[in-house]
Enzyme design. Sequence first.
Site, PDB file in Angstrom:
ATOM      1  N   GLY A   1      44.675  56.756  41.474  1.00  0.00           N
ATOM      2  CA  GLY A   1      43.689  56.452  40.256  1.00  0.00           C
ATOM      3  C   GLY A   1      42.557  55.410  40.750  1.00  0.00           C
ATOM      4  O   GLY A   1      42.125  55.630  41.754  1.00  0.00           O
TER       5      GLY A   1
ATOM      6  N   ARG B   1      48.674  61.294  44.042  1.00  0.00           N
ATOM      7  CA  ARG B   1      47.939  60.936  43.300  1.00  0.00           C
ATOM      8  C   ARG B   1      47.264  59.469  43.444  1.00  0.00           C
ATOM      9  O   ARG B   1      47.940  58.535  43.174  1.00  0.00           O
ATOM     10  CB  ARG B   1      48.036  61.170  41.706  1.00  0.00           C
ATOM     11  CG  ARG B   1      46.901  61.001  40.554  1.00  0.00           C
ATOM     12  CD  ARG B   1      46.924  59.714  39.839  1.00  0.00           C
ATOM     13  NE  ARG B   1      46.163  59.360  38.848  1.00  0.00           N
ATOM     14  CZ  ARG B   1      45.911  58.402  38.166  1.00  0.00           C
ATOM     15  NH1 ARG B   1      46.463  57.324  38.388  1.00  0.00           N
ATOM     16  NH2 ARG B   1      44.666  58.364  37.189  1.00  0.00           N
TER      17      ARG B   1
ATOM     18  N   THR C   1      47.806  49.500  33.378  1.00  0.00           N
ATOM     19  CA  THR C   1      47.568  48.464  34.750  1.00  0.00           C
ATOM     20  C   THR C   1      47.467  47.058  34.441  1.00  0.00           C
ATOM     21  O   THR C   1      47.214  46.716  33.156  1.00  0.00           O
ATOM     22  CB  THR C   1      46.161  49.213  35.227  1.00  0.00           C
ATOM     23  OG1 THR C   1      46.229  50.673  35.245  1.00  0.00           O
ATOM     24  CG2 THR C   1      45.446  48.454  36.299  1.00  0.00           C
TER      25      THR C   1
END
Length: 326
Positions: free
Chosen positions: A226, A224, A196
Amino acid sequence: MGGWAIAVHGGAGVDPNLPPQRQEEAKQLLARCLNLGISALRSNACAIDVVELVVRELETDPLFNSGRGSSLTAKGTVEMEASIMDGTKRRCGAVSGLTTVKNPISLARLVMDKSPHSYLAFSGAEDFARQQGVEVVENEYFITADNVGMLKLAKEANTILFDYRIPTNGYDSCGAGVESPLQMNGLPISVYAPETVGCVVVDSEGRCAAATSTGGLMNKMSGRIGDSPLIGCGTYACEVCGVSCTGEGEAIIRATLAREVAAVMEYKGLGLQQAVNFVIKHRLDEGMAGLIAVSNTGEVAYGFNCNGMFRGCATEDGFMEVGIWE
């Protein structure tokens, strides 16, 4: 006020055997982005503008896991997410499930500034992007040959596939029957790519801001979400500080890690570095993560509980650091 300060990160969790050339490339990118932010701050740019500017630059370079170069889903596509927060009035914007928006962080900024909402996702976020006239590209723009190769190996393997970001010592077998050494929510994961990107800034007026952007996990399930787009988890800013997190998203979500830094500063009276150390030690359980932070008095801090974190930081008094390891 103690003057401006800035920190950037390119992800936590680094292979100790990372090739020197790769280390140097990462440091050069971090330094370039740091200098971009420093130049803007010296020109009296406000914190929220600087974090967006820096993260856009990180999204454009394919080295880290955001924008171009994002990790691939199990379907071989890119689904990106990002968030941004202005600490002055705790205004925020977040996006998830982006497949064509060239700079997700700028769409998150538009959600904050141009919509009545704080968070848009998937088709709704894509529709909003087109309404706002932001630059869009084909999904193939974000996909790199390296990530295609990693995804192929992940699908062929019955255990963890490590790339250069993750230690391989003791786990260099991808054969069937080898137990996965990494777990998430108690279940083994097949590939973990934590790079990230993020930026935190306090400007000369003491205003804090934070921004985070990612492609998520390699070989993740489609859909998904996060920690990076979740305000209080991967990103948080208030009158006291600005925080951007990186690492195991599920652990960061459970800990509301970014907000915890501000909370222990506010309620326990800890200084910035003390607060960062406290949450890394006491809030992650067995999760692996790192974070960067600034305070409204011009302090800068970082912390991580894994092998390393790609990072850079600078303050108005001339301090500057770019590093990977402890």
